[in-house]
Write an enzyme that holds these catalytic residues in place. Structure first.
Site, PDB file in Angstrom:
ATOM      1  N   ASP A  86      42.743  45.405  17.274  1.00 46.71           N
ATOM      2  CA  ASP A  86      43.074  46.826  17.359  1.00 46.71           C
ATOM      3  C   ASP A  86      44.248  46.925  18.324  1.00 46.71           C
ATOM      4  OD1 ASP A  86      40.815  47.226  15.850  1.00 46.71           O
ATOM      5  OD2 ASP A  86      39.883  48.664  17.215  1.00 46.71           O
ATOM      6  N   HIS A 142      40.586  38.315  16.021  1.00 47.40           N
ATOM      7  CA  HIS A 142      40.087  37.760  14.768  1.00 47.40           C
ATOM      8  C   HIS A 142      41.207  37.036  14.031  1.00 47.40           C
ATOM      9  CE1 HIS A 142      36.262  40.219  14.814  1.00 47.40           C
ATOM     10  NE2 HIS A 142      36.993  40.811  15.755  1.00 47.40           N
ATOM     11  N   SER A 226      46.011  43.487  26.565  1.00 45.11           N
ATOM     12  CA  SER A 226      46.986  42.416  26.530  1.00 45.11           C
ATOM     13  C   SER A 226      47.863  42.535  25.295  1.00 45.11           C
ATOM     14  CB  SER A 226      46.277  41.065  26.569  1.00 45.11           C
ATOM     15  OG  SER A 226      47.195  40.060  26.923  1.00 45.11           O
TER      16      SER A 226
END
Length: 261
Positions: A86, A142, A226
């Site tokens: 995200d 992911h 990050s």
């Protein structure tokens, strides 16, 4: 002047002891006190996650929260590339012949980012995408493709911020911060998944030891916000036509397509 002041402030706070102190606080039971304020300030929508915010016992637990099962649908087309996180796509484009990439008007050396000339040359004339995660975002990473991890290495030990000001005024945070890099063989070539540590909290924890990755499968998580940089070899990737930067994305959304060289 603004740039100089910002850089000096970062130099004063860019210390290992301060990173450790903040890390200890976020993992302490005391940090639970600020969770409601954190959720409110960053306007975090908790409806997608396993638990309501008041069931997390530390701020760190909230940072690395997991999604509810079935919350995200992963595109099954073998030719698509999904967002691994995200985030907001802050920058994207062709990698210049000099093997540098342009982010927020600044050039970043792929040699520094990846650690050596040989690695950098492999991505010359390819494509890059920079995905910025703010503190409000889901922090788990992911796999963007089906593929096999062929190498993994770590570089850097700094803690420059990787937010918008950090990218604009910082001293090459994408090339000097702590970063963990995975190279993945996929259907049409090779890509690099560069995970860049954030200011103060550099931790990138792997949760998956398998070398064979399925698209959408969890790989690791960040402790705090990050940045992720995706690098693709020449003529192996096309960004989705619906994307124009800055562009918010969620993990699992299609961001591009694999093509044959």
């Amino acid at each position: 002047m603004r740039k100089i002041i910002y850089q000096k402030c970062i130099e004063l706070t860019n210390r290992a002891w301060l990173s450790n102190l903040i890390r200890q606080f976020t993992r302490s039971k005391i940090s639970k006190i600020i969770i409601p304020f954190f959720v409110k300030i960053y306007k975090i929508d908790m409806s997608e996650f396993e638990y309501p915010y008041n069931e997390y016992t530390t701020l760190h637990e909230l940072f690395i929260r997991k999604l509810k099962k079935g919350t995200r649908l992963i595109d099954s087309n073998i030719n698509t590339v999904i967002s691994p996180v995200d985030a907001t796509i802050e920058s994207a484009g062709s990698i210049e012949p000099s093997t540098d990439i342009k982010v927020k008007g600044k050039m970043y050396s792929l040699k520094e980012m990846l650690g050596n000339d040989e690695k950098a040359v492999q991505y010359r004339d390819g494509y890059f995408i920079v995905l910025y995660l703010s503190p409000k975002h889901y922090h788990r990473i992911h796999s963007p493709v089906n593929g096999k991890v062929i190498s993994r290495w770590e570089l850097g030990d700094c803690s420059y911020p990787v937010n918008r000001l950090g990218l604009e005024y910082g001293k090459n945070p994408l090339a000097k911060n702590y970063r963990s890099i995975s190279e993945i063989n996929h259907k049409t070539g090779k890509m690099a998944l560069v995970k860049v540590g954030a200011m103060f909290v550099n931790s990138i924890e792997y949760t998956n030891g398998s070398m064979n990755l399925k698209k959408g499968e969890e790989i690791a998580y960040f402790s705090f916000g990050s940045t992720v940089v995706l690098l693709f070899e020449k003529d192996t990737f096309l960004i989705d036509e619906r994307i124009s930067v800055p562009h918010p994305v969620k993990m699992g959304e299609v961001i591009g397509h694999l093509v044959k060289k």
